[in-house]
Design a protein around this motif. Structure first.
Motif, PDB file in Angstrom:
ATOM      1  N   ALA A  44       0.856  -1.199   0.000  1.00 16.97           N
ATOM      2  CA  ALA A  44       0.000   0.000   0.000  1.00 16.97           C
ATOM      3  C   ALA A  44       0.885   1.239   0.000  1.00 16.97           C
ATOM      4  O   ALA A  44       2.023   1.197   0.489  1.00 16.97           O
ATOM      5  CB  ALA A  44      -0.901  -0.008   1.227  1.00 16.97           C
ATOM      6  N   THR A  45       0.386   2.356  -0.524  1.00 20.80           N
ATOM      7  CA  THR A  45       1.173   3.599  -0.543  1.00 20.80           C
ATOM      8  C   THR A  45       0.902   4.437   0.707  1.00 20.80           C
ATOM      9  O   THR A  45       1.511   5.485   0.883  1.00 20.80           O
ATOM     10  CB  THR A  45       0.818   4.445  -1.781  1.00 20.80           C
ATOM     11  OG1 THR A  45      -0.594   4.704  -1.725  1.00 20.80           O
ATOM     12  CG2 THR A  45       1.159   3.736  -3.077  1.00 20.80           C
ATOM     13  N   ILE A  46      -0.042   3.975   1.529  1.00 17.39           N
ATOM     14  CA  ILE A  46      -0.420   4.748   2.724  1.00 17.39           C
ATOM     15  C   ILE A  46      -0.518   3.810   3.929  1.00 17.39           C
ATOM     16  O   ILE A  46      -0.644   2.602   3.769  1.00 17.39           O
ATOM     17  CB  ILE A  46      -1.800   5.443   2.540  1.00 17.39           C
ATOM     18  CG1 ILE A  46      -2.865   4.403   2.118  1.00 17.39           C
ATOM     19  CG2 ILE A  46      -1.718   6.569   1.542  1.00 17.39           C
ATOM     20  CD1 ILE A  46      -4.291   4.873   2.238  1.00 17.39           C
ATOM     21  N   ASP A  52      -3.300  -2.498   3.671  1.00 13.57           N
ATOM     22  CA  ASP A  52      -2.075  -3.227   3.322  1.00 13.57           C
ATOM     23  C   ASP A  52      -2.413  -4.668   2.920  1.00 13.57           C
ATOM     24  O   ASP A  52      -1.919  -5.188   1.909  1.00 13.57           O
ATOM     25  CB  ASP A  52      -1.053  -3.186   4.469  1.00 13.57           C
ATOM     26  CG  ASP A  52      -1.682  -3.465   5.832  1.00 13.57           C
ATOM     27  OD1 ASP A  52      -2.929  -3.507   5.899  1.00 13.57           O
ATOM     28  OD2 ASP A  52      -0.938  -3.656   6.803  1.00 13.57           O
ATOM     29  N   ILE A  53      -3.300  -5.313   3.700  1.00  9.98           N
ATOM     30  CA  ILE A  53      -3.659  -6.713   3.404  1.00  9.98           C
ATOM     31  C   ILE A  53      -4.448  -6.786   2.090  1.00  9.98           C
ATOM     32  O   ILE A  53      -4.194  -7.648   1.249  1.00  9.98           O
ATOM     33  CB  ILE A  53      -4.490  -7.302   4.568  1.00  9.98           C
ATOM     34  CG1 ILE A  53      -3.625  -7.316   5.820  1.00  9.98           C
ATOM     35  CG2 ILE A  53      -5.001  -8.697   4.245  1.00  9.98           C
ATOM     36  CD1 ILE A  53      -4.392  -7.502   7.102  1.00  9.98           C
ATOM     37  N   ILE A  54      -5.362  -5.842   1.899  1.00  6.63           N
ATOM     38  CA  ILE A  54      -6.173  -5.858   0.669  1.00  6.63           C
ATOM     39  C   ILE A  54      -5.279  -5.718  -0.564  1.00  6.63           C
ATOM     40  O   ILE A  54      -5.388  -6.485  -1.523  1.00  6.63           O
ATOM     41  CB  ILE A  54      -7.238  -4.723   0.691  1.00  6.63           C
ATOM     42  CG1 ILE A  54      -8.239  -4.945   1.835  1.00  6.63           C
ATOM     43  CG2 ILE A  54      -7.974  -4.631  -0.650  1.00  6.63           C
ATOM     44  CD1 ILE A  54      -9.254  -3.842   2.010  1.00  6.63           C
ATOM     45  N   ILE A  55      -4.358  -4.739  -0.507  1.00  8.16           N
ATOM     46  CA  ILE A  55      -3.476  -4.508  -1.668  1.00  8.16           C
ATOM     47  C   ILE A  55      -2.612  -5.753  -1.922  1.00  8.16           C
ATOM     48  O   ILE A  55      -2.475  -6.211  -3.071  1.00  8.16           O
ATOM     49  CB  ILE A  55      -2.581  -3.257  -1.452  1.00  8.16           C
ATOM     50  CG1 ILE A  55      -3.432  -1.987  -1.347  1.00  8.16           C
ATOM     51  CG2 ILE A  55      -1.516  -3.136  -2.547  1.00  8.16           C
ATOM     52  CD1 ILE A  55      -3.993  -1.428  -2.619  1.00  8.16           C
ATOM     53  N   GLN A  56      -2.091  -6.305  -0.849  1.00  9.22           N
ATOM     54  CA  GLN A  56      -1.237  -7.504  -0.988  1.00  9.22           C
ATOM     55  C   GLN A  56      -2.025  -8.648  -1.637  1.00  9.22           C
ATOM     56  O   GLN A  56      -1.575  -9.253  -2.623  1.00  9.22           O
ATOM     57  CB  GLN A  56      -0.747  -7.917   0.402  1.00  9.22           C
ATOM     58  CG  GLN A  56       0.314  -8.969   0.383  1.00  9.22           C
ATOM     59  CD  GLN A  56       0.631  -9.439   1.817  1.00  9.22           C
ATOM     60  OE1 GLN A  56      -0.232  -9.425   2.693  1.00  9.22           O
ATOM     61  NE2 GLN A  56       1.856  -9.842   2.036  1.00  9.22           N
ATOM     62  N   GLU A  57      -3.219  -8.925  -1.117  1.00  7.89           N
ATOM     63  CA  GLU A  57      -4.022 -10.055  -1.626  1.00  7.89           C
ATOM     64  C   GLU A  57      -4.460  -9.836  -3.082  1.00  7.89           C
ATOM     65  O   GLU A  57      -4.380 -10.732  -3.913  1.00  7.89           O
ATOM     66  CB  GLU A  57      -5.265 -10.257  -0.747  1.00  7.89           C
ATOM     67  CG  GLU A  57      -4.921 -10.866   0.609  1.00  7.89           C
ATOM     68  CD  GLU A  57      -6.142 -11.050   1.496  1.00  7.89           C
ATOM     69  OE1 GLU A  57      -5.953 -11.519   2.628  1.00  7.89           O
ATOM     70  OE2 GLU A  57      -7.278 -10.722   1.066  1.00  7.89           O
ATOM     71  N   ILE A  64      -4.506  -6.048  -9.386  1.00 10.28           N
ATOM     72  CA  ILE A  64      -3.980  -4.703  -9.126  1.00 10.28           C
ATOM     73  C   ILE A  64      -2.619  -4.538  -9.779  1.00 10.28           C
ATOM     74  O   ILE A  64      -1.766  -5.408  -9.664  1.00 10.28           O
ATOM     75  CB  ILE A  64      -3.824  -4.480  -7.603  1.00 10.28           C
ATOM     76  CG1 ILE A  64      -5.160  -4.153  -6.963  1.00 10.28           C
ATOM     77  CG2 ILE A  64      -2.833  -3.372  -7.312  1.00 10.28           C
ATOM     78  CD1 ILE A  64      -5.058  -3.923  -5.468  1.00 10.28           C
ATOM     79  N   SER A  65      -2.432  -3.391 -10.452  1.00  7.32           N
ATOM     80  CA  SER A  65      -1.099  -3.038 -10.943  1.00  7.32           C
ATOM     81  C   SER A  65      -1.014  -1.521 -10.973  1.00  7.32           C
ATOM     82  O   SER A  65      -2.006  -0.834 -10.696  1.00  7.32           O
ATOM     83  CB  SER A  65      -0.872  -3.610 -12.351  1.00  7.32           C
ATOM     84  OG  SER A  65      -1.825  -3.045 -13.234  1.00  7.32           O
ATOM     85  N   ALA A  66       0.153  -1.000 -11.315  1.00  2.00           N
ATOM     86  CA  ALA A  66       0.295   0.452 -11.398  1.00  2.00           C
ATOM     87  C   ALA A  66       1.304   0.806 -12.469  1.00  2.00           C
ATOM     88  O   ALA A  66       2.147  -0.018 -12.839  1.00  2.00           O
ATOM     89  CB  ALA A  66       0.730   1.014 -10.046  1.00  2.00           C
ATOM     90  N   THR A  67       1.200   2.051 -12.967  1.00  2.00           N
ATOM     91  CA  THR A  67       2.082   2.496 -14.036  1.00  2.00           C
ATOM     92  C   THR A  67       2.223   4.017 -13.996  1.00  2.00           C
ATOM     93  O   THR A  67       1.363   4.707 -13.406  1.00  2.00           O
ATOM     94  CB  THR A  67       1.521   2.054 -15.417  1.00  2.00           C
ATOM     95  OG1 THR A  67       2.387   2.522 -16.447  1.00  2.00           O
ATOM     96  CG2 THR A  67       0.131   2.629 -15.677  1.00  2.00           C
ATOM     97  N   THR A  68       3.264   4.530 -14.633  1.00  2.00           N
ATOM     98  CA  THR A  68       3.335   5.979 -14.853  1.00  2.00           C
ATOM     99  C   THR A  68       2.858   6.284 -16.280  1.00  2.00           C
ATOM    100  O   THR A  68       2.741   7.441 -16.662  1.00  2.00           O
ATOM    101  CB  THR A  68       4.792   6.494 -14.697  1.00  2.00           C
ATOM    102  OG1 THR A  68       5.632   5.704 -15.545  1.00  2.00           O
ATOM    103  CG2 THR A  68       5.279   6.408 -13.259  1.00  2.00           C
TER     104      THR A  68
END
Ligand SMILES: NC(=O)c1ccc[n+]([C@@H]2O[C@H](COP(=O)([O-])OP(=O)(O)OC[C@H]3O[C@@H](n4cnc5c(N)ncnc54)[C@H](O)[C@@H]3O)[C@@H](O)[C@H]2O)c1
Length: 436
Positions: A44-46, A52-57, A64-68
């Motif tokens: 998680a970024t916060i 934290d658990i939700i993002i991890q799972e 879930i992914s992220a990009t610029t």
């Protein structure tokens, strides 16, 4: 659904996790490479309970992914949620730089995208921002709003510290949209939540967060001022406020929350003054309490100004008492308006179905003798007389008789409305509402 989220701060990170948990495939976009790396590592970024658990799972499940790379994110999704920061500038103005930056990015990406794209502004923005945002996308992409894409307002109501819980238990889900297809797509993201989905005008949705947060700040300030006065009197302020909150009729309710005319009567002005004086004598500063009668005076001046700016002379006053169903004229704001208009040289005639001069007694009579001693010369006995006379009709009470008359009359007089008459009256060309 495939969703992109712009901004991976408090709001964006929570939306990312919770939407993924609801089964959507979500891609976060941020200018911060650190935040993008964190999400792509399942972090998680916060710091926020449960996220934290939700993002991890959800990262492990591949949802879930992220990009610029905003083009990649927009091209691969049907909905973009905008949750970038809208901080205050050094002079206190709202800084919408990040918001319009995202609008330009959307414009660039949508140029080559052929499917309908929904953009939901979750950041807190001033009313009118979405219209400009939409224009930036149109100009950059050459696409047409509400045909090729739509921008809706979807304000976030979560509180930091309980953000995941609040996301899943919002007081309501608000969508401001002029496009049904976009509103339905957004509503489908939240239909499972135990909250009503309210679809309204874009600008109504845009202003809501400001209204809510300002009221929350007012509640805290009010409770603290009451607490400070109570503690100076050795009274337990928590006992006071607990009992205050038990009154769900007048205190914690929608009662009194209708924009309109000033308050008046024998109780509110007197008791407010009493508490202000008590605070003053106890050397307790209470600026919120002190400002209440000032804002009330402004509302009375506003009514006078609305009449004055019409440039007409013959003013009919519909209702003189401080509210419908009473003949109490004490501290009635309409009495102050009449006094002021007379002082400015207007001709005034008054009808009030509840006020019979011969029956006024006691402090009520004393009050009116002091403020409008020649009231008998201004009062008329029948509504028809008033309508025939009027160039302007100032409506102060919502008595049924007045509403019926105004619905029926074909008078060319301008209606200046303090109490929000029904829609057919409000829709007339010669109509002004005090604050709507
Ligand atoms: N924090 C809250 O509790 C809360 C609650 C409701 C509403 N809001 C509103 O939501 C909005 C976001 O608040 P926040 O607290 O999450 O902000 P934040 O500062 O935590 O996060 C904003 C993120 O946006 C990113 N960003 C900036 N420009 C970008 C761009 N062009 N493209 C992609 N990402 C970009 C920043 O790098 C940052 O990570 C604000 O308008 C805020 O007022 C916040």
């Amino acid at each position: 659904m495939n969703i992109s989220i712009f901004g991976l701060g408090y709001v964006g990170c929570v939306s990312l996790g919770c939407l993924a948990r609801n089964g959507h495939t979500v891609i976060g976009v941020d200018v911060s490479e650190t935040k993008v790396r964190q999400i792509n590592s399942g972090l998680a970024t916060i710091i926020e309970k449960d996220i934290d658990i939700i993002i991890q799972e959800e990262h492990l499940k591949g949802r879930i992914s992220a990009t610029t790379d905003f083009i990649e994110a927009i091209n691969s999704t049907d909905v973009s949620i905008v949750a970038v920061g809208t901080p205050s500038s050094s002079k206190g103005h709202l800084n919408l730089e990040y918001i319009f930056n995202v609008a330009e990015h959307l414009g660039v990406a949508l140029k080559d995208k052929n499917s309908f794209h929904v953009v939901a502004i979750r950041s807190t923005v001033f009313p009118g921002t979405i219209q400009k945002f939409q224009k930036v996308i149109e100009e950059t992409s050459g696409k047409v709003a509400n045909v090729d894409f739509a921008v809706v307002s979807n304000p976030e109501f979560l509180r930091e510290g309980t953000a995941v819980h609040d996301y899943n238990h919002p007081p309501l889900t608000l969508i401001g949209s002029q496009n049904k297809k976009a509103a339905d797509i957004m509503a489908s993201l939240y239909n499972h939540l135990p909250a009503e989905v309210v679809i309204t005008d874009v600008q109504v949705a845009e202003v809501m967060k400001y209204v809510n947060n300002t009221f929350h700040a007012l509640k805290i300030g009010f409770a603290n001022e009451i607490g400070n006065i109570c503690s100076a009197l050795n009274i337990d302020s928590h006992k006071v406020m607990e009992i205050f909150c038990m009154d769900k009729e007048l205190n914690i309710s929608s009662y009194y929350f209708k924009p309109g005319f000033a308050y008046g009567g024998s109780c509110l002005p007197k008791d407010l003054k009493g508490l202000q004086t008590l605070a003053h004598d106890l050397y307790v500063k209470a600026p919120i309490l002190e400002s209440i009668d000032k804002t009330n005076e402004i509302q009375i001046s506003r009514a006078v100004n609305l009449v004055q700016q019409l440039g007409k002379k013959k003013i009919a006053i519909l209702g003189l008492s401080f509210k419908a169903g009473t003949d109490d004229l004490r501290n009635s704001p309409a009495v102050t308006v009449v006094e002021t208009l007379l002082g400015k040289g207007f001709e005034v005639q008054i009808y009030d179905k509840n006020v019979q001069l011969s029956k006024l007694t006691g402090t009520n009579k004393e009050y009116i003798d002091q403020h409008i001693p020649h009231l008998s010369k201004l009062m008329v006995n029948h509504l028809d007389e008033l309508v025939d006379y009027a160039e302007v009709i100032l409506v102060n009470n919502r008595e049924k008789e007045y509403v019926d008359m105004l619905l029926e009359t074909e008078s060319a007089a301008t209606i200046v409305d303090m109490v929000r008459m029904p829609e057919p009256i409000r829709a007339r060309a010669n109509y002004i509402g005090i604050n709507w």
